[in-house]
Design a protein around this motif. Structure first.
Motif, PDB file in Angstrom:
ATOM      1  N   LEU A 209       0.851  -1.201  -0.105  1.00  0.00           N
ATOM      2  CA  LEU A 209      -0.132  -0.044   0.041  1.00  0.00           C
ATOM      3  C   LEU A 209       0.824   1.055   0.014  1.00  0.00           C
ATOM      4  O   LEU A 209       0.553   2.165  -0.703  1.00  0.00           O
ATOM      5  N   ALA A 210       1.862   1.145   0.919  1.00  0.00           N
ATOM      6  CA  ALA A 210       2.693   2.532   0.696  1.00  0.00           C
ATOM      7  C   ALA A 210       3.491   2.651  -0.371  1.00  0.00           C
ATOM      8  O   ALA A 210       3.567   3.828  -0.874  1.00  0.00           O
ATOM      9  N   HIS A 211       3.826   1.554  -1.047  1.00  0.00           N
ATOM     10  CA  HIS A 211       4.332   1.811  -2.668  1.00  0.00           C
ATOM     11  C   HIS A 211       3.534   2.425  -3.400  1.00  0.00           C
ATOM     12  O   HIS A 211       3.671   3.183  -4.393  1.00  0.00           O
ATOM     13  N   ALA A 212       1.993   1.977  -3.333  1.00  0.00           N
ATOM     14  CA  ALA A 212       1.178   2.390  -4.386  1.00  0.00           C
ATOM     15  C   ALA A 212       0.712   3.925  -3.915  1.00  0.00           C
ATOM     16  O   ALA A 212       0.615   4.567  -5.055  1.00  0.00           O
ATOM     17  N   GLU A 213       0.838   4.206  -2.836  1.00  0.00           N
ATOM     18  CA  GLU A 213       0.484   5.659  -2.292  1.00  0.00           C
ATOM     19  C   GLU A 213       1.636   6.398  -3.085  1.00  0.00           C
ATOM     20  O   GLU A 213       1.498   7.503  -3.534  1.00  0.00           O
TER      21      GLU A 213
END
Ligand SMILES: [Fe+2]
Ligand SMILES: [Fe+2]
Ligand SMILES: [Fe+2]
Lengths: 94, 252, 330
Positions: C316-320
């Protein structure tokens, strides 16, 4: 609790030139992963050739279809289909 | 020639079998449902490939052994898989890193095999390469996402890479079997795949913000000829072969 | 069933005349077999009961991966291994479809997962029984999926649209599950002495737990009455259990196996079998957590959830990061 992955709505086009239809939803961190997840979750029986994903919160109004997805016979995973198993007639319906 | 081809086919089949086995251990235990389902698909593809390679290996050997005979009735020293695929799953990061390092090789290898002079091998490779292309897309994306993700996920992925990368290099060791098969145009020379592999891996790691460790595969024996394995393989086999060994010759 | 002992409002069923106009319109739609969709008005009790029921069903699919998953690495042939893996993977898919259906009612999958892990939500008692031999994998497919299908087929007509659609998809996928189980049982029952013994032993251990899947008699339950009026429950527990026994006994006979019930007898008058009730004290014990593997099951799910946290957060952090980089570039 950590933040949940967003919800995506999945639309799949079957192999016979049909339009994309809603088949269900799933969670994914981003659109690219949502497409891969859709492939893994919703086309395990060769149900489609093209996938659209839309983050659920971007859909303004939804009226999902009522007949469910089309299932094309899978070419290589025949064991997923009931006719793969030879159940003698004496056993009755299964 | 038949012997070398048999050996080379076992390498393909055993890599797929042992990795498929490892990945299948995740079923019901993955970090998120979507990933559980995806891992099962990868394992199913690998087991499907196993079946095709080992079936053909049995035919080439000509002693009437089926794919099941080869999978369930050989002991550790007769297995021809690389050490990478028999390593334990570790955490999810280790599993996915192992998967990527293998997938990237598998794809290059299978694509080269579609040109094999042995049409049966070319046909199997054609089908398997399509699956492997998707496996790479998926495992690569996950390695990138986790490498770049949080501090914790980055640290875990770097640790996984440091552990696994030396093992990946075993994939490019060559021996007489490889030479004979490459000369006959049946299998590619593993060395010929190495440059493309290193370029692809480097690009992935850069995107994943991970550092390639200094490494080489230091063992003199390789799983490819059965002279080396980890202790894990024996334990995999005690599970996998349990029923066939405990109740020999039965139909299941 | 997969959703055993689901409590509804606890009050009796209202008549149409007792209802406010909104609820009356809702009930009339249900009576006319018109599907209720997420944005439609619905009674709070209907929504809450559905969340409990669909959630329990979803949890059952997920926990249900474990007893069969237990044999994937030990399956006796490559084909059996692939079949079993594909089957258990399907169950994960069923859990996913059902969680998504529940999510349309305003609860998140993570919330439901936390409720499962804290014991606030239950899953079917059947998955608290261990799979000890390979024949158990046959018995689970034959009996457990057989019983599940019996409940799930009518639920395709349930009143809540997303639930009904999930059931349609699930039923299509389920069709091979029972057959692969029976196929294993046939091989075992026609095999060596040891295989036959294994098959009989599996039937002995799974017969009564399978009967328990339908839940205790609900002939006088207000919850069931309300759920049936809402069409989120289609048949009574006893009705389905009878149907299951009538269907399964001849299948056992075909295999040459003995159903572990001395009282089992064909009853000409009712056109069905008389059979012994399972031990309902055991059922309640197992439901409360005293089964042989309850602890293992929840522990496995908890471990998957806890150990997976960094993965979910990392991706999720990467997607953000990617998203904000894209916004910055525009
Ligand atoms: Fe199930
Ligand atoms: Fe299911
Ligand atoms: Fe099932």
């Amino acid at each position: 609790m950590s933040k949940e992955w967003p919800l995506w709505e999945i639309f799949i086009r079957g192999q016979h030139g049909l339009s994309h239809r809603h088949v269900g939803s799933l969670h994914a961190p981003d659109a690219e992963t949502a497409i891969m997840n859709a492939r893994d979750v919703y086309t395990r029986r060769n149900e489609g050739v093209s996938i659209w994903v839309v983050e659920a919160r971007h859909i303004t109004a939804t009226a999902p279809g009522d007949k469910g997805p089309i299932f094309e016979p899978s070419e290589s995973k025949i064991y997923r289909h009931p006719t793969f198993y030879d159940i003698p007639e004496d056993v009755g319906h299964m | 020639m038949a012997d070398a081809k048999f050996e080379a086919l076992l390498r393909l089949g055993d890599n797929a079998l042992i990795l498929g086995h490892r990945v299948s251990e995740w079923c019901g235990h993955a970090p998120v449902l979507e990933e559980d389902i995806a891992l099962a698909n990868t394992a199913l593809d690998l087991l499907g490939q196993t079946n095709l390679w080992l079936e053909y290996a049995g035919e080439v050997e000509g002693k009437g052994r089926s794919a099941d005979d080869l999978a369930f009735l050989r002991d550790a020293w007769d297995f021809r898989n690389v050490l990478l695929v028999e390593l334990p799953n570790g955490d999810f990061g280790q599993t996915i890193m192992r998967q990527y390092l293998f997938d990237q090789f598998n794809l290059l290898n299978l694509r080269a095999l579609t040109e094999s002079k042995d049409t049966r091998i070319a046909e199997i490779a054609e089908k398997a390469a399509k699956e492997a292309a998707y496996h790479v897309e998926r495992s690569r994306g996950t390695v990138v996402g986790l490498g770049d993700g949080t501090q914790e996920s980055h640290a875990r992925m770097q640790e996984a890479l440091n552990l696994l990368y030396p093992y990946a290099l075993e994939l490019f060791i060559t021996d007489e079997v490889d030479d004979e098969m490459a000369e006959a145009g049946v299998f590619p020379d593993p060395k010929s795949l190495e440059d493309a592999y290193l370029v692809a891996v480097a690009a992935t790691l850069q995107e994943a913000t991970l550092d390639l460790p200094e490494a080489h595969f230091g063992h003199r024996g390789s799983g490819k000829d059965g002279r080396m394995h980890t202790e894990h393989l024996g334990h995999i086999l005690t599970q996998m072969q349990w029923l066939q060994r405990a109740y020999p010759g039965q139909t299941w | 069933m997969y959703a055993q002992m689901v409590k509804s409002t606890g009050k009796g069923v209202k008549t149409l005349d007792e209802m406010e106009p909104e609820e009356r319109a809702f009930q009339e739609k249900v009576d006319a077999d018109i599907r209720i969709e997420p944005r439609d008005w619905m009674p709070e009790g209907y929504r809450k009961t559905l969340i409990r029921q669909i959630g329990q069903h979803a949890h059952s699919e997920i926990v249900g991966q474990l007893p069969e998953g237990n044999w994937i690495t030990r399956a006796p042939t490559l084909e059996r291994k692939m079949i079993l893996l594909a089957k258990v993977q399907d169950e994960a898919g069923h859990g996913l479809y059902l969680y998504c259906a529940a999510e349309t009612l305003g609860v998140s999958r993570d919330e439901m997962t936390e409720m499962l892990l804290s014991g606030k939500m239950k899953y079917s008692s059947i998955f608290n029984y261990p799979t000890l031999t390979w024949a158990d994998i046959g018995a689970v497919g034959w009996l457990v999926d057989g019983a599940a299908i019996m409940n799930q087929v009518p639920l395709q007509r349930t009143s809540y649209g997303p639930y009904s659609r999930a059931m349609v998809r699930i039923c299509k996928e389920e069709s091979f599950h029972q057959r692969q189980g029976y196929d294993i049982m046939m091989k075992m029952a026609q095999g060596s002495e040891a295989q036959k013994r294994m098959a009989q032993d599996a039937l002995n251990r799974f017969w009564y737990p399978s009967l328990m899947m339908f839940g205790p008699s609900d002939a006088n339950s207000v919850h069931s009455e309300q759920s049936m009026a809402w069409k989120i429950k289609i048949n009574s527990n006893d009705e389905l259990r009878q149907k299951f026994v009538d269907q399964t006994v001849p299948q056992a006979e075909y295999l040459g196996l003995t159903v572990p019930d001395d009282t089992l007898a064909w009853n000409e008058d009712k056109g069905g079998y008389d059979f012994a009730e399972p031990d309902w004290d055991e059922f309640f014990d197992v439901l409360k957590g005293a089964g042989p593997v309850n602890h293992d099951r929840l522990e496995a799910r908890r471990k998957a959830w806890d150990d997976g946290a960094w993965v979910r957060e990392g991706l999720l952090a990467h997607a953000e990061k990617k998203r904000s980089a894209k916004v910055a570039a525009e």
